[in-house]
Design an enzyme around this catalytic site. Structure first.
Site, mmCIF file in Angstrom:
data_model
loop_
_atom_site.group_PDB
_atom_site.id
_atom_site.type_symbol
_atom_site.label_atom_id
_atom_site.label_comp_id
_atom_site.label_asym_id
_atom_site.label_seq_id
_atom_site.Cartn_x
_atom_site.Cartn_y
_atom_site.Cartn_z
ATOM 1 N N SER A 1 30.410 27.364 79.855
ATOM 2 C CA SER A 1 31.727 26.808 79.663
ATOM 3 C C SER A 1 32.300 26.120 80.749
ATOM 4 O O SER A 1 33.395 25.600 80.651
ATOM 5 C CB SER A 1 32.618 28.118 79.121
ATOM 6 O OG SER A 1 32.285 28.090 77.696
ATOM 7 N N LYS B 1 42.879 26.661 82.119
ATOM 8 C CA LYS B 1 42.349 26.417 80.788
ATOM 9 C C LYS B 1 43.360 27.049 79.891
ATOM 10 O O LYS B 1 43.761 28.201 80.412
ATOM 11 C CB LYS B 1 40.861 27.138 80.812
ATOM 12 C CG LYS B 1 40.153 26.980 79.708
ATOM 13 C CD LYS B 1 39.016 27.846 79.685
ATOM 14 C CE LYS B 1 37.915 27.779 78.480
ATOM 15 N NZ LYS B 1 36.595 28.454 79.109
ATOM 16 N N SER C 1 33.494 25.290 77.192
ATOM 17 C CA SER C 1 34.823 25.172 76.510
ATOM 18 C C SER C 1 35.935 25.008 77.563
ATOM 19 O O SER C 1 37.205 24.835 76.832
ATOM 20 C CB SER C 1 34.936 26.761 75.932
ATOM 21 O OG SER C 1 35.200 27.679 76.912
#
Length: 441
Positions: free
Chosen positions: A178, A79, A154
């Protein structure tokens, strides 16, 4: 676009160790998949292929020298919010677009120490604060199952890269679903670990550092439950208890699909109920109510207050009223009481089975979350209600996994949320594996 025959991370590491393939070959194959599949998806937004190739060569040399590491030569991405030295960390915020990390995050260092080859970084929403991954720096990431749909957030780029078969392993973060929501929307596995077991060092807003953020965790995503178990062992600060050596019949399960938290699409409720019935038929003890279950709606309200407070402290544009010190201590007291309530619940149950969200992947939308609506079972509802499902695990710091269990009428993935007691991370992962194996026959 959807992954069908690529190896898992564990299978890849074994094949490299046996000489059936090489780290360089796996690295090049992953790069080729990204270049072939990512044009329309836009998941891997920061690419570090040259250094990955060098790392793969070093991995092959290590294999030749007889070294053995759990992820030696395995290609993966991470990420965008995790620092990697020499690469941008922006959190999708335009004002941070020129920030270059000087050091790897602790999670990145541990993954590299285990032999992983990092190919680059995957997309996020601004401030990691949405269930779609779209920002002014890297643009929008689309769902591999349907490009008109969101990937979640996210850790949206993370789940999309896995679902499209670009890489076998990813690492994200979770404070408001997320990890679980992208895994849910993209049909992969994602583990929100027990709070505090994986360090947040190097997962800070660009250019800052400090104490770990309350509620926030970092954790792995993968296409198999076994890969999650390996990844959490490699990155955790503590030696987690192993999964109990049991068959599905030995589990005590509490199923929650109907609460005051948030409305759930009938197809999702039916999918969760099908899993519950499969578990019951396998001999598991399945309950649909318990006096020990806390007041979920009340705890969700406390979660939102804590979440918005934490976010406001780090967002100078926020106008959310911040508590004084006694007010903050009162919030911590309430959270501690919630943890004790769940501890009592898990004396009688091994896991909670429930949705991650009341919807599958929705269509891309420019409407901000505060104004967004979702149509569920023909009824228009406020988007924010859906955070109720992820708050069950997040507020008390419990481990929770999203595991794929089917698809809706449009072919969009449906995920099951499995929540366990503090430090029972391997229990929820193993239960997800057993449920998946039972569904496969």
């Amino acid at each position: 676009m959807i992954a069908t025959n690529e190896r898992s991370a564990i299978e890849t590491a074994r094949a490299i160790a046996k000489g059936e393939t090489s780290a360089v070959a796996e690295c090049e194959a992953a790069i080729a998949r990204i270049e072939e599949r990512d044009a329309d998806i836009n998941a891997v937004v920061v690419r570090d292929f040259d250094r990955a190739r060098e790392a793969a060569k070093a991995a092959d040399a290590a294999v030749a020298a007889g070294e053995a590491k759990p992820l030696l030569g395995v290609p993966m991405t991470i990420k965008e919010s995790h620092d990697m030295a020499g690469l941008p960390t922006t959190w999708g915020v335009e004002s941070a677009k020129d920030f270059i990390a000087q050091r790897d995050s602790l999670v990145v260092r541990r993954l590299k120490a285990a032999g992983a080859v990092l190919l680059g970084k995957t997309n996020v929403p601004p401030m990691l604060a949405d269930w779609q991954s779209d920002n002014p720096i890297y643009g929008r990431t689309s769902n591999p199952h349907d490009l008109s749909r969101v990937v979640g957030g996210s850790s949206g780029g993370s789940a999309a890269a896995l679902a499209a078969g670009m890489v076998p392993l990813e690492y994200g973060s979770d404070i408001g679903g997320s990890i679980r929501i992208p895994a849910n929307f993209c049909g992969v596995y994602g583990l929100k670990p027990t709070y505090g077991i994986v360090p947040l060092e190097g997962h800070y807003f660009p250019g800052t550092d400090g104490a770990d953020i309350p509620l926030s965790v970092t954790g792995p995503l993968a296409r198999t439950a076994e890969d999650l178990a390996l990844a959490i062992n490699l990155t955790s600060d503590i030696a987690l208890p192993g999964a109990p050596s049991r068959a599905l019949k030995d589990y005590r399960l509490l199923v929650v699909t109907d609460t005051d938290l948030a409305i759930v699409d009938d197809q999702i409720s039916a999918a969760v109920e099908r899993v519950a019935e499969q578990c019951a038929q396998a001999g598991a003890t399945v309950s649909r109510s318990s006096d020990l279950l806390p007041d979920l709606a009340a705890l969700h309200s406390e979660y939102l207050h804590m979440l918005l407070t934490v976010l406001a402290v780090r967002d100078p544009a926020s106008d959310y009223p911040l508590p004084d010190l006694p007010g903050w201590c009162d919030m911590l007291d309430k959270q501690a009481r919630a943890r004790r309530q769940y501890r009592a619940l898990f004396e009688g149950f091994d896991a909670i089975l429930c949705p991650n969200a009341g919807v599958t992947a929705f269509e891309h939308t420019p409407v901000p979350m505060r104004d967004r609506k979702l149509v569920i079972n023909g009824e228009e509802r406020d988007f924010g209600e859906q955070f109720g499902w992820v708050s069950i695990a997040t507020y008390p710091g419990l481990p929770a996994i999203s595991a794929p269990i089917g698809a809706d009428a449009d072919g969009l993935p449906i995920g099951l949320q499995i929540i366990g007691d503090i430090h029972a991370d391997h229990t929820v992962v193993e239960l997800a594996r057993l449920i998946g194996a039972a569904a496969d026959g």
